[in-house]
Each structure stands twice: as structure tokens, then as C-alpha cells.
Scaffold this active site. Structure first.
Site, PDB file in Angstrom:
ATOM      1  N   LEU A  82      44.672  32.311 -20.136  1.00  0.00           N
ATOM      2  CA  LEU A  82      44.469  33.750 -19.942  1.00  0.00           C
ATOM      3  C   LEU A  82      44.329  34.117 -18.462  1.00  0.00           C
ATOM      4  O   LEU A  82      43.312  34.662 -18.022  1.00  0.00           O
ATOM      5  CB  LEU A  82      43.236  34.191 -20.734  1.00  0.00           C
ATOM      6  CG  LEU A  82      43.347  33.992 -22.245  1.00  0.00           C
ATOM      7  CD1 LEU A  82      41.976  34.100 -22.915  1.00  0.00           C
ATOM      8  CD2 LEU A  82      44.330  34.990 -22.858  1.00  0.00           C
ATOM      9  N   HIS A  83      45.368  33.846 -17.698  1.00  0.00           N
ATOM     10  CA  HIS A  83      45.304  34.120 -16.256  1.00  0.00           C
ATOM     11  C   HIS A  83      44.997  35.595 -15.982  1.00  0.00           C
ATOM     12  O   HIS A  83      43.925  35.945 -15.470  1.00  0.00           O
ATOM     13  CB  HIS A  83      46.636  33.749 -15.595  1.00  0.00           C
ATOM     14  CG  HIS A  83      46.995  32.301 -15.656  1.00  0.00           C
ATOM     15  ND1 HIS A  83      46.247  31.320 -15.038  1.00  0.00           N
ATOM     16  CD2 HIS A  83      48.036  31.671 -16.243  1.00  0.00           C
ATOM     17  CE1 HIS A  83      46.806  30.150 -15.242  1.00  0.00           C
ATOM     18  NE2 HIS A  83      47.899  30.328 -15.974  1.00  0.00           N
ATOM     19  N   ASP A  84      45.939  36.465 -16.266  1.00  0.00           N
ATOM     20  CA  ASP A  84      45.798  37.886 -15.922  1.00  0.00           C
ATOM     21  C   ASP A  84      44.740  38.608 -16.756  1.00  0.00           C
ATOM     22  O   ASP A  84      44.016  39.461 -16.226  1.00  0.00           O
ATOM     23  CB  ASP A  84      47.146  38.589 -16.037  1.00  0.00           C
ATOM     24  CG  ASP A  84      48.162  38.045 -15.032  1.00  0.00           C
ATOM     25  OD1 ASP A  84      47.756  37.317 -14.110  1.00  0.00           O
ATOM     26  OD2 ASP A  84      49.360  38.340 -15.188  1.00  0.00           O
TER      27      ASP A  84
END
Length: 322
Positions: A244-246
Site C-alpha cells: 500500500l505505497h500511495d
């Protein structure tokens, strides 16, 4: 809270956009489109269609920069196409036509106007290259002290994912990243140090798919592409997960308690062989230059629980025919 998302709308940007829209405590003032996972114009096309898909075409979309500071053009990398597909949404067609249209005002002018109006009451969340943010700082340096930025990018204490030095968003435009990180603005860096610890699972994606409506099915199909593309590059323990980078950057902008930060002045190495590497200059530390809040620990379970509950409720709100 008031938020502006600066997206290069690939798959995790789409995830972040849905999370921001779904959160009733976030007022999304606008979306600015930049280059990175896709070209700027492809990303803006995705933004407009996604907003139409979920019935929020009232959210304005603005054109940001289309190439890095150091070049007069941009070409999407092979790596971005592997993880995001050629269209940015895993080659899954967004099930909606763009009802809205891009605004005539530039993203730079929109951000400057918003900061002048709201100051730090608006949080700027760039999830791609930092080129548009760098242009804002260059054009309106008097606003630096009024800017509040929560960015997805960088790697402080681990290797990059573009190469052994650089994280992908920083590598897209190291010169712009250096302008932003050394500006003295109030910046929280949500980098690989925390995003690589933060993930949802195939089981959650399947749960969303089971809702059966058009929006949920699109979202699940898109996430399936990303998970399958990622599996060859992650250890066995991370198989069938979605990092879940962004979305984590959106979460930290909304709730800073999701992460623990260390404050240190940062620069970006703009010279080879370490071009794109995040660095800390000891002289700047000694001079007590304005630090960047570097996220190093994350309350993963708390954040992911909120994200999954928020998104599931959001996708549940659409009927099977929508």
C-alpha cells in the site's frame, strides 16, 4: 481535512484516490496529474474516468508537469508497465466515460492559489514524481513556510526499488525531489521504509469483488493484476499481497499517528552513481536546517484495518447495476 492529491495514476494511485474519496473526513479539493507510472495525459484520463465511475466528477482535475526538470520529454519505463499495465490500471478498462474535463488552470497555479487560501490547512499529497511540487516552490518561494506536504517516495534506511540507491518516484526526477526536500517546507516522507511493511491481501480483494457491483469488480480486477505482477519480485511470505505505497501517504496525511518519524534535514543525490539516493548532510544537521519528518515505523494493523473498513463500506454503497 482539506487535501490535494498529485497523482501519476497507476494502480496504487487509484487505490489512494478511492481511499481519499471514501473517507468522509477528507475534503478532496482537487486532483493534479503528473507523469510517472504513466504519461501525464494518460493519468489525467484515468483520473477523470475514475471520478465519473464513483460519481464524484465534481472534483476538479488539473494538468501538472509532463516531463522531469532535466529533460524535455518523458517515456514510461518498462518496470512501470510491468506493475501498472500500459494504461495504468492493469490494462483493465475503467467502466465509465469521463464526464468531467480537465480544468483550464494549471496544477501549479491551482496549488499556489490553494496554499495562499488555506496555508497548512490543506495537505498536499504527491504520490509520483515531485516535479509539479518543485515548480510550485520555484514559482512561489514565499509560500514555502505555508506548505504542508505528505509525500510517497524515497527510501532512508533500505535499498531503493528503482535501483539499489533510488526509490522509483524520486528516480523519476531527482532534481525536482532535491528542490522539494531541501526547501524547508513542512514535509513528511512516507517512503519504502514503511510502505513495504504495509499491505492488504488477496482475501480482502476477493471480499470486495464479492460485492458484485461494477465499481467493486473493476477495483478487484485491477488489484489482481498488481498482485500477480508483484508475486515474482517478492519473498514467499509476501505472495498474494498488495503493498500500500500511495494509500499509506493518504492515511498519514489524515492521521499522522499511523507512523513514527525521525526528523532530519535531507537532500537528494543528483550525481551518478548514486543519483536519486536520499542523503542527509551532516553540516545541515549541525546548522539545524529545517528537517524532513522521515517515517520509519508504521502502525500497520491499525492503518490497514481503517483502510479496509473504509473502502469496503464505500464499494458497498453502489448497487449491482451501477
Amino acid at each position: 481535512m482539506k487535501m490535494i492529491l498529485d497523482l501519476d495514476t497507476g494502480i496504487d494511485d487509484t487505490f489512494a484516490l478511492m481511499y481519499a474519496i471514501a473517507n468522509p473526513d477528507i475534503q478532496l479539493l482537487g486532483v493534479t496529474g503528473s507523469f510517472g507510472n504513466v504519461t501525464r495525459d494518460q493519468g489525467i484520463h484515468n483520473d477523470l474516468a475514475l471520478l465519473s465511475m464513483v460519481g464524484h466528477q465534481e472534483i476538479p482535475v488539473f494538468k501538472g508537469e509532463c516531463h522531469p526538470l532535466f529533460a524535455d520529454h518523458f517515456t514510461v519505463s518498462e518496470g512501470c508497465e510491468i506493475f501498472h499495465g500500459k494504461n495504468g490500471t492493469g490494462d483493465v478498462e475503467i467502466p465509465a466515460k469521463s464526464i468531467g474535463s480537465v480544468q483550464p488552470q494549471s496544477a501549479i497555479d491551482f496549488i499556489i492559489q490553494s496554499v495562499k487560501t488555506y496555508g497548512k490547512d490543506v495537505t498536499l499529497v504527491p504520490t509520483g514524481s515531485l516535479t509539479t511540487m518543485a515548480r510550485v516552490i520555484q514559482q512561489a518561494p514565499e509560500l514555502i513556510s505555508k506548505m504542508h506536504i505528505v509525500m510517497m517516495g524515497g527510501a532512508a534506511i533500505q535499498a531503493g526499488n528503482n535501483d539499489k540507491f533510488a526509490e522509483c518516484n524520486i528516480a523519476q526526477d531527482p532534481d525536482a525531489a532535491d528542490v522539494v526536500l531541501s526547501s524547508g517546507a513542512d514535509i513528511t516522507m512516507v517512503g519504502l521504509d514503511v510502505t513495504m511493511q504495509t499491505y492488504t491481501t488477496q482475501a480482502f480483494i476477493n471480499k470486495v469483488r464479492a460485492l458484485g457491483n461494477t465499481q467493486a469488480t473493476f477495483f478487484a480486477d485491477m488489484c489482481d493484476f498488481y498482485i500477480k505482477a508483484s508475486n515474482p519480485y517478492v519473498p514467499a511470505c509476501a505472495q498474494d499481497t498488495f503493498v500500500l505505497h500511495d494509500p499509506l501517504a493518504v492515511g498519514v496525511a489524515f492521521n499522522p499517528q499511523y507512523v513514527r518519524c525521525v526528523d532530519v534535514p535531507l537532500r537528494v543525490d543528483t550525481e551518478e552513481p548514486g543519483r536519486g539516493r536520499i542523503i542527509s548532510d551532516p553540516l545541515e544537521v549541525m546548522a539545524k536546517k529545517t528537517p524532513v519528518h522521515v517515517a520509519l515505523e508504521v502502525q500497520n494493523e491499525t492503518f490497514v484495518s481503517h483502510l479496509e473498513e473504509t473502502l469496503y463500506s464505500f464499494f458497498s454503497s453502489f448497487s449491482e447495476k451501477e
